[in-house]
Design a protein around this motif. Sequence first.
Motif, PDB file in Angstrom:
ATOM      1  N   GLY A  51       0.833  -1.182   0.000  1.00 51.34           N
ATOM      2  CA  GLY A  51       0.000   0.000   0.000  1.00 51.34           C
ATOM      3  C   GLY A  51       0.872   1.238   0.000  1.00 51.34           C
ATOM      4  N   VAL A  52       0.238   2.395  -0.149  1.00 50.26           N
ATOM      5  CA  VAL A  52       0.986   3.659  -0.138  1.00 50.26           C
ATOM      6  C   VAL A  52       1.726   3.795   1.188  1.00 50.26           C
ATOM      7  N   LYS A  53       3.005   4.039   1.091  1.00 50.94           N
ATOM      8  CA  LYS A  53       3.929   4.203   2.226  1.00 50.94           C
ATOM      9  C   LYS A  53       4.127   2.920   3.036  1.00 50.94           C
ATOM     10  N   ASP A  54       3.605   1.801   2.573  1.00 48.64           N
ATOM     11  CA  ASP A  54       3.766   0.523   3.268  1.00 48.64           C
ATOM     12  C   ASP A  54       4.656  -0.390   2.449  1.00 48.64           C
ATOM     13  N   THR A  55       5.868  -0.641   2.961  1.00 46.75           N
ATOM     14  CA  THR A  55       6.805  -1.489   2.237  1.00 46.75           C
ATOM     15  C   THR A  55       7.455  -2.480   3.197  1.00 46.75           C
ATOM     16  N   ASP A  56       8.045  -3.518   2.633  1.00 45.95           N
ATOM     17  CA  ASP A  56       8.740  -4.492   3.456  1.00 45.95           C
ATOM     18  C   ASP A  56       9.877  -5.098   2.653  1.00 45.95           C
ATOM     19  N   LYS A  57      10.848  -5.670   3.389  1.00 48.14           N
ATOM     20  CA  LYS A  57      12.021  -6.232   2.750  1.00 48.14           C
ATOM     21  C   LYS A  57      11.733  -7.615   2.190  1.00 48.14           C
ATOM     22  N   GLY A  58      12.470  -7.926   1.122  1.00 48.85           N
ATOM     23  CA  GLY A  58      12.435  -9.268   0.574  1.00 48.85           C
ATOM     24  C   GLY A  58      13.712 -10.011   0.882  1.00 48.85           C
ATOM     25  N   GLU A  59      13.970 -10.996   0.064  1.00 50.10           N
ATOM     26  CA  GLU A  59      15.091 -11.910   0.277  1.00 50.10           C
ATOM     27  C   GLU A  59      16.455 -11.249   0.120  1.00 50.10           C
ATOM     28  N   VAL A  60      16.578 -10.258  -0.777  1.00 50.48           N
ATOM     29  CA  VAL A  60      17.879  -9.656  -1.094  1.00 50.48           C
ATOM     30  C   VAL A  60      17.787  -8.138  -1.040  1.00 50.48           C
ATOM     31  N   SER A  61      17.429  -7.596   0.098  1.00 50.14           N
ATOM     32  CA  SER A  61      17.145  -6.167   0.212  1.00 50.14           C
ATOM     33  C   SER A  61      18.368  -5.297   0.493  1.00 50.14           C
ATOM     34  N   ASP A  62      19.476  -5.887   0.920  1.00 48.79           N
ATOM     35  CA  ASP A  62      20.650  -5.080   1.272  1.00 48.79           C
ATOM     36  C   ASP A  62      21.135  -4.273   0.079  1.00 48.79           C
ATOM     37  N   GLY A  63      21.343  -2.957   0.319  1.00 48.31           N
ATOM     38  CA  GLY A  63      21.842  -2.077  -0.732  1.00 48.31           C
ATOM     39  C   GLY A  63      20.751  -1.419  -1.554  1.00 48.31           C
ATOM     40  N   TYR A  64      19.500  -1.744  -1.223  1.00 44.33           N
ATOM     41  CA  TYR A  64      18.353  -1.197  -1.954  1.00 44.33           C
ATOM     42  C   TYR A  64      17.376  -0.534  -0.987  1.00 44.33           C
ATOM     43  N   SER A  65      16.731   0.522  -1.478  1.00 49.24           N
ATOM     44  CA  SER A  65      15.612   1.108  -0.750  1.00 49.24           C
ATOM     45  C   SER A  65      14.480   1.350  -1.734  1.00 49.24           C
ATOM     46  N   VAL A  66      13.270   1.488  -1.201  1.00 45.86           N
ATOM     47  CA  VAL A  66      12.105   1.699  -2.049  1.00 45.86           C
ATOM     48  C   VAL A  66      11.234   2.798  -1.458  1.00 45.86           C
ATOM     49  N   SER A  67      10.379   3.309  -2.310  1.00 50.11           N
ATOM     50  CA  SER A  67       9.381   4.267  -1.842  1.00 50.11           C
ATOM     51  C   SER A  67       8.129   4.138  -2.686  1.00 50.11           C
ATOM     52  N   ARG A  68       7.011   4.368  -2.004  1.00 51.37           N
ATOM     53  CA  ARG A  68       5.721   4.334  -2.702  1.00 51.37           C
ATOM     54  C   ARG A  68       4.857   5.445  -2.113  1.00 51.37           C
ATOM     55  N   SER A  69       4.867   6.578  -2.798  1.00 53.57           N
ATOM     56  CA  SER A  69       4.105   7.741  -2.346  1.00 53.57           C
ATOM     57  C   SER A  69       2.737   7.819  -3.013  1.00 53.57           C
ATOM     58  N   LYS A  70       2.576   7.060  -4.087  1.00 53.53           N
ATOM     59  CA  LYS A  70       1.285   6.998  -4.788  1.00 53.53           C
ATOM     60  C   LYS A  70       1.013   5.542  -5.140  1.00 53.53           C
ATOM     61  N   GLU A  72       0.201   4.244  -7.858  1.00 58.58           N
ATOM     62  CA  GLU A  72       0.663   3.833  -9.170  1.00 58.58           C
ATOM     63  C   GLU A  72       2.173   3.757  -9.333  1.00 58.58           C
ATOM     64  N   ASP A  73       2.947   4.314  -8.401  1.00 57.16           N
ATOM     65  CA  ASP A  73       4.397   4.365  -8.583  1.00 57.16           C
ATOM     66  C   ASP A  73       5.146   3.682  -7.445  1.00 57.16           C
ATOM     67  N   PHE A  74       6.147   2.883  -7.827  1.00 55.10           N
ATOM     68  CA  PHE A  74       6.990   2.178  -6.865  1.00 55.10           C
ATOM     69  C   PHE A  74       8.428   2.359  -7.340  1.00 55.10           C
ATOM     70  N   LEU A  75       9.216   3.060  -6.544  1.00 52.44           N
ATOM     71  CA  LEU A  75      10.577   3.398  -6.929  1.00 52.44           C
ATOM     72  C   LEU A  75      11.579   2.497  -6.205  1.00 52.44           C
ATOM     73  N   LEU A  76      12.570   2.050  -6.936  1.00 55.56           N
ATOM     74  CA  LEU A  76      13.672   1.278  -6.372  1.00 55.56           C
ATOM     75  C   LEU A  76      14.933   2.113  -6.491  1.00 55.56           C
ATOM     76  N   THR A  77      15.624   2.326  -5.380  1.00 51.62           N
ATOM     77  CA  THR A  77      16.826   3.154  -5.368  1.00 51.62           C
ATOM     78  C   THR A  77      18.021   2.362  -4.890  1.00 51.62           C
ATOM     79  N   LEU A  78      19.094   2.486  -5.656  1.00 50.49           N
ATOM     80  CA  LEU A  78      20.397   2.000  -5.249  1.00 50.49           C
ATOM     81  C   LEU A  78      21.174   3.242  -4.819  1.00 50.49           C
TER      82      LEU A  78
END
Lengths: 113, 113
Positions: A51-70, A72-78
Amino acid sequence: DAGITQSPRHKVTETGTPVTLRCHQTENHRYMYWYRQDPGHGLRLIHYSYGVKDTDKGEVSDGYSVSRSKTEDFLLTLESATSSQTSVYFCAISDSTGANVLTFGAGSRLTVL
Amino acid sequence: AQSVTQLDSHVSVSEGTPVLLRCNYSSSYSPSLFWYVQHPNKGLQLLLKYTSAATLVKGINGFEAEFKKSETSFHLTKPSAHMSDAAEYFCVVILYNNNDMRFGAGTRLTVKP
């Protein structure tokens, strides 16, 4: 791939630089996922959002972050890309955990030199 | 511990002959199982899914899979291969919760004329 768009589709960057991959959906699905695909490993879950602003880690999350402000959009950042993050990244969406059918984007190929 | 194992990394068949792609899983729960197909430079597409209904599941393009609990297997079959079936196939199991889907390493199917 209808209803889900990934950008950029291809990117070459240098070690230590930040990179953001974008996933955009027009399906109004609640769940969104980021996977990476590497030979011999299949797809591995990096992060997901329920959901919006609700995220959780998966199996290989180290070194990655995410954001979901809307929805329709899910951003992955290294934050600082490394050569081990050279991979093909897939975004997927799902309308409910009960059905759990994933619809995938076309993928983003990232090369870190 | 490996939760899903695809027993062959590469399978080669002749057009018109049967296809068998093997998958074994390990799960403490009553599993949900899926097969996805990936054509070159594309995202993944759902072929079929098992969610504790009939043990023989029919999917798209003439594929089917049989859930065998005693053998912890979910092998994918097709009676007669077509050239357009050439792709990579992934077996997927839901491991601990509905957002923890584990992918096998994939089986590349080659179809010879």
